[in-house]
Scaffold this active site. Structure first.
Site, PDB file in Angstrom:
ATOM      1  N   GLU A 110       0.837  -1.205   0.000  1.00  0.00           N
ATOM      2  CA  GLU A 110       0.000   0.000   0.000  1.00  0.00           C
ATOM      3  C   GLU A 110       0.874   1.258   0.000  1.00  0.00           C
ATOM      4  OE1 GLU A 110      -3.720   0.504   0.333  1.00  0.00           O
ATOM      5  OE2 GLU A 110      -2.802   2.347  -0.386  1.00  0.00           O
ATOM      6  N   ASP A 168       1.086   4.218  -2.905  1.00  0.00           N
ATOM      7  CA  ASP A 168       0.751   5.619  -2.621  1.00  0.00           C
ATOM      8  C   ASP A 168       1.909   6.546  -2.955  1.00  0.00           C
ATOM      9  OD1 ASP A 168      -1.629   4.602  -1.690  1.00  0.00           O
ATOM     10  OD2 ASP A 168      -1.117   4.771   0.436  1.00  0.00           O
ATOM     11  N   SER A 209      -7.268   2.638  -3.783  1.00  0.00           N
ATOM     12  CA  SER A 209      -5.960   3.038  -3.276  1.00  0.00           C
ATOM     13  C   SER A 209      -5.027   3.491  -4.375  1.00  0.00           C
ATOM     14  CB  SER A 209      -5.267   1.838  -2.621  1.00  0.00           C
ATOM     15  OG  SER A 209      -5.597   1.750  -1.298  1.00  0.00           O
ATOM     16  N   ASP A 259     -17.876  11.736 -18.062  1.00  0.00           N
ATOM     17  CA  ASP A 259     -18.884  10.922 -17.403  1.00  0.00           C
ATOM     18  C   ASP A 259     -18.638   9.439 -17.703  1.00  0.00           C
ATOM     19  OD1 ASP A 259     -21.099  10.202 -16.023  1.00  0.00           O
ATOM     20  OD2 ASP A 259     -22.563  11.025 -17.451  1.00  0.00           O
ATOM     21  N   GLY A 272     -24.531  11.107 -15.862  1.00  0.00           N
ATOM     22  CA  GLY A 272     -24.533  12.027 -14.722  1.00  0.00           C
ATOM     23  C   GLY A 272     -23.918  11.371 -13.498  1.00  0.00           C
ATOM     24  N   ASP A 300     -23.241   9.253 -10.265  1.00  0.00           N
ATOM     25  CA  ASP A 300     -23.746   7.986  -9.736  1.00  0.00           C
ATOM     26  C   ASP A 300     -22.858   7.526  -8.581  1.00  0.00           C
ATOM     27  OD1 ASP A 300     -21.507   6.365 -10.985  1.00  0.00           O
ATOM     28  OD2 ASP A 300     -22.448   7.159 -12.797  1.00  0.00           O
TER      29      ASP A 300
END
Ligand SMILES: *[C@@H]1O[C@H](CO)[C@@H](O)[C@H](O)[C@H]1NC(C)=O
Ligand SMILES: *[C@@H]1O[C@H](CO)[C@@H](O)[C@H](O)[C@H]1NC(C)=O
Ligand SMILES: *[C@@H]1O[C@H](CO)[C@@H](O)[C@H](O)[C@H]1NC(C)=O
Ligand SMILES: *[C@@H]1O[C@H](CO)[C@@H](O)[C@H](O)[C@H]1NC(C)=O
Ligand SMILES: *[C@@H]1O[C@H](CO)[C@@H](O)[C@H](O)[C@H]1NC(C)=O
Ligand SMILES: *[C@@H]1O[C@H](CO)[C@@H](O)[C@H](O)[C@H]1NC(C)=O
Ligand SMILES: *[C@@H]1O[C@H](CO)[C@@H](O)[C@H](O)[C@H]1NC(C)=O
Length: 603
Positions: free
Chosen positions: A300, A304, A521, A563, A582, A584
């Site tokens: 992780e 990052d 992540s 979108d 749009g 969601d």
């Protein structure tokens, strides 16, 4: 005792009415023990525990009003972020709250042992569990998780009735957050480790030429989102931050290999990013132990740090590592349990700093229902303070679709055992921006990976009501959805994610070799990097940085997004919410384009 408090209040000229003290203890909070835990015994009374009392913040509603105003692009105060002193002034508890809480505390612990936060809204001290049990009229127990780890918690605690309205939360009590959840939101893709390949490209890069769905690199992300030609101009005045919990690591030599192969001009970034340890968080830069390698520690952290440097270099990066990793609880040991709740520990540390990076990437989530309401509210109100200070606080929306933090969740309400979609915290907090994940370049689709069942997370909070800035977007989605999944989610809750970014098959370097990972992540540090570059442009033009994104995003910023209208958020044995035209609750407004973002902020 009571009389002397009132007399001194009068002498000090304080103006609150004479309080009626009702010392009768009444239950303040009950929270079900998560099903993964079982009680294995009584907590040893002599064991020391550090308790944090959150005193009701004096003018939080005023702070929130300021936050909406300074984040609304049509308001005269847009961009006028608050200072540390202004925020502390607003969250400072009333004298009445402080006096009443302290009067009670001083019956149990001497004043010099109580440590107060700068605003006085958090009071902490260490006491034996037996004393704490008296103060909270509760019995702590040892709980064991399915994985064998143990911790000391209770499912219910009480306070004298007259304090109920003055205390927002007390921890550790009912938050079982530390061991299990607090999940990192990446999912490893199976496959052997490989030697990385250098990605070079001459001429003008295009998505067709530099992007490969089998291995996503910074050059691809920068080309796709249009930051590849942007030359940062304000790096000295701009910063980006990332958080590590649970013993996660940001290994510099792995970052250097990654940058050498995928962003050579940024290679110095691997040595120059700044690391800060909070509460004894690990800054390890030595080879990992066999146990760490086995657990995948640092995957992780590698994702990052490498993604952020690859996208936003040369913006200076600051990485916090927060401790409080569960020390194996041993009932016989006499050492204090370093038993803080990690989000609170980090956010309270960062809120004390006069300067905070303008964008912060967080790749950790919990199932909202494992976090007690009082704790979620307190942590969320601390995030509101960061947002009011002009920080964009980003969280990944989770990797288990509508089913919770990881694929394969049980989808059971811990209130009544019914089947429900499981929303996540902190994504459910209305003062942060939640980032979903996509896959594919043409078209871009809500992320799902059949190999590991990673599916981008989305949902509706059961704790936090829907804020006004998203009401219209959510209403329109619910109208399209009709009665599908009715009863499985809370139509009146804060809905997330707010936007999304690519999140499948990221190439990273871990333990010296190439790995592939999926996750919100992956999407979150990329999004953070893009917004950091946008802040760079704003600073270079003498304009305020973005700060809290959502009111701007739902009003104007949405025009800068492509979108995403296909795919869904599978979980709980359903296909999950579908992505639609749009906004969601799968991909938010979709994925950003830098040229349009510049336009949307008036550059
Ligand atoms: C705590 O445990 C003791 C002993 O079993 C019991 O008498 C007491 O009622 C318990 N207190 C609470 C608040 O549950
Ligand atoms: C991810 O990469 C693998 C090869 O490592 C490829 O087989 C797979 O199709 C890719 N996934 C997607 C969604 O493109
Ligand atoms: C800090 O961490 C080190 C090594 O991880 C450990 O030896 C030490 O006991 C920790 N200190 C505290 C106060 O937890
Ligand atoms: C980590 O790297 C070492 C040294 O190259 C290697 O021996 C070991 O197998 C690797 N472990 C994992 C889990 O990749
Ligand atoms: C739905 O959300 C609201 C807050 O927005 C909350 O008051 C209510 O309890 C939630 N319902 C359930 C069933 O959790
Ligand atoms: C980073 O990880 C490597 C193994 O991949 C290890 O040899 C090294 O000591 C770690 N730390 C640094 C600063 O290189
Ligand atoms: C999904 O379906 C399988 C097979 O019927 C079942 O074992 C499992 O418990 C279900 N999971 C959920 C979350 O409903």
């Amino acid at each position: 005792m009571r009389g002397s408090i009132i007399v001194s209040a009068v002498l000090l000229g304080l103006s609150y009415a004479k309080p009626t003290l009702n010392r009768r203890y009444v239950v303040k909070e009950s929270h079900p023990v998560p099903t993964e835990f079982s009680r294995v015994g009584e907590a040893p009374g002599h064991h020391l525990m550090r308790l944090q009392i959150a005193v009701k913040q004096g003018q939080f509603e005023v702070l929130e009003k300021h936050l909406w105003e300074i984040s609304d692009p049509d308001h005269a105060r847009y961009g006028k972020h608050l200072s540390l002193a202004e925020v502390n002034d607003l969250v400072k508890p009333t004298d009445e709250s402080t006096d009443m809480v302290r009067e009670w505390l001083h019956e149990h612990v001497s004043p010099e042992h109580i440590e107060a936060s700068p605003a006085g809204d958090f009071l902490s001290f260490t006491l034996p569990i037996a004393k704490i049990e008296q103060m909270l009229q509760t019995n702590y127990s040892i709980y064991q998780h399915e994985d064998g780890s143990k911790l000391v918690r209770t499912h219910e605690w009480s306070l004298p009735l007259h304090l109920h309205e003055h205390v927002s939360a007390v921890q550790p009590t009912t938050a079982f957050i530390r061991t299990v959840p607090q999940a990192k939101t990446y999912v490893s893709v199976p496959g052997a480790a490989e030697v990385p390949t250098v990605q070079t490209y001459g001429g003008k890069p295009t998505v067709e030429k530099v992007c490969d769905t089998a291995g996503v690199t910074p050059l691809c992300l920068r080309t796709l989102y249009g930051t590849v030609d942007y030359k940062p101009k304000a790096a000295g005045r701009n910063q980006i931050g990332l958080t590590n919990y649970l013993g996660e690591l940001n290994n510099r030599s792995d970052a250097a290999i990654y940058l050498k192969n995928y962003r050579p001009e940024a290679i110095s970034g691997a040595q120059t990013f700044k690391q800060i340890s909070v509460a004894n968080g690990s800054l390890q830069q030595t080879p990992e132990t066999p146990a760490q390698l086995k657990a995948g520690t640092g995957v992780e952290g590698a994702l990052d740090v490498q993604t952020i440097l690859g996208v936003s270099w040369p913006t200076p990066l600051l990485a916090w590592s927060t401790g409080g990793d569960p020390p194996p609880f041993t009932p016989d040991a006499d050492d204090p349990t370093v038993d803080n709740e990690p989000y609170l520990t980090w956010v309270n540390y960062v809120l004390r700093q006069p300067f905070v990076p303008q964008v912060i990437s967080n790749s950790y989530e919990d199932n909202e229902q494992t976090v007690p309401l009082s704790y979620a509210r307190v942590v969320c109100s601390q995030f509101a303070q960061l947002s009011a200070r002009g920080v964009s606080v980003l969280f990944g929306s989770g990797d288990g679709g509508v089913g919770g933090v990881q694929p394969g969740g049980s989808c059971k309400s811990n209130v009544d055992g019914s089947t429900r979609f499981i929303p996540l915290f902190p994504s459910s907090c209305p003062y942060v921006t939640s980032i979903g994940a996509t896959v594919g370049f043409n078209p871009e689709v809500a992320a799902y990976d059949p190999r590991n069942k990673f599916s981008t997370g989305g949902g509706f909070s059961n704790y936090f009501p829907q804020p006004a800035w998203q009401a219209k977007a959510v209403k329109s989605y619910l109208h399209t959805l009709g009665d599908e999944f009715e009863g499985l989610y809370n139509t009146s809750g804060r809905a997330y994610p707010d936007l999304s970014v690519y999140g499948v098959n990221y190439t990273i370097i871990w333990n010296g070799t190439l790995r592939r990972v999926d996750g919100t992540s992956a999407a979150t540090p990329t999004a953070a990097g893009i917004f950091a570059l946008l802040n760079d442009a704003l600073i270079a033009h003498g304009k305020p940085t973005l700060g809290f994104l959502n009111p701007w995003l739902y009003k104007k910023g949405k025009a800068a997004f492509v979108d995403v209208t296909s795919g869904s958020a599978p979980g709980c044995n359903t296909t999950g919410f579908p992505a639609t035209i749009g906004w969601d609750p799968v991909t938010g407004f979709g994925t950003p384009r830098f040229d349009k973002l510049l336009k949307a902020v008036g550059l």
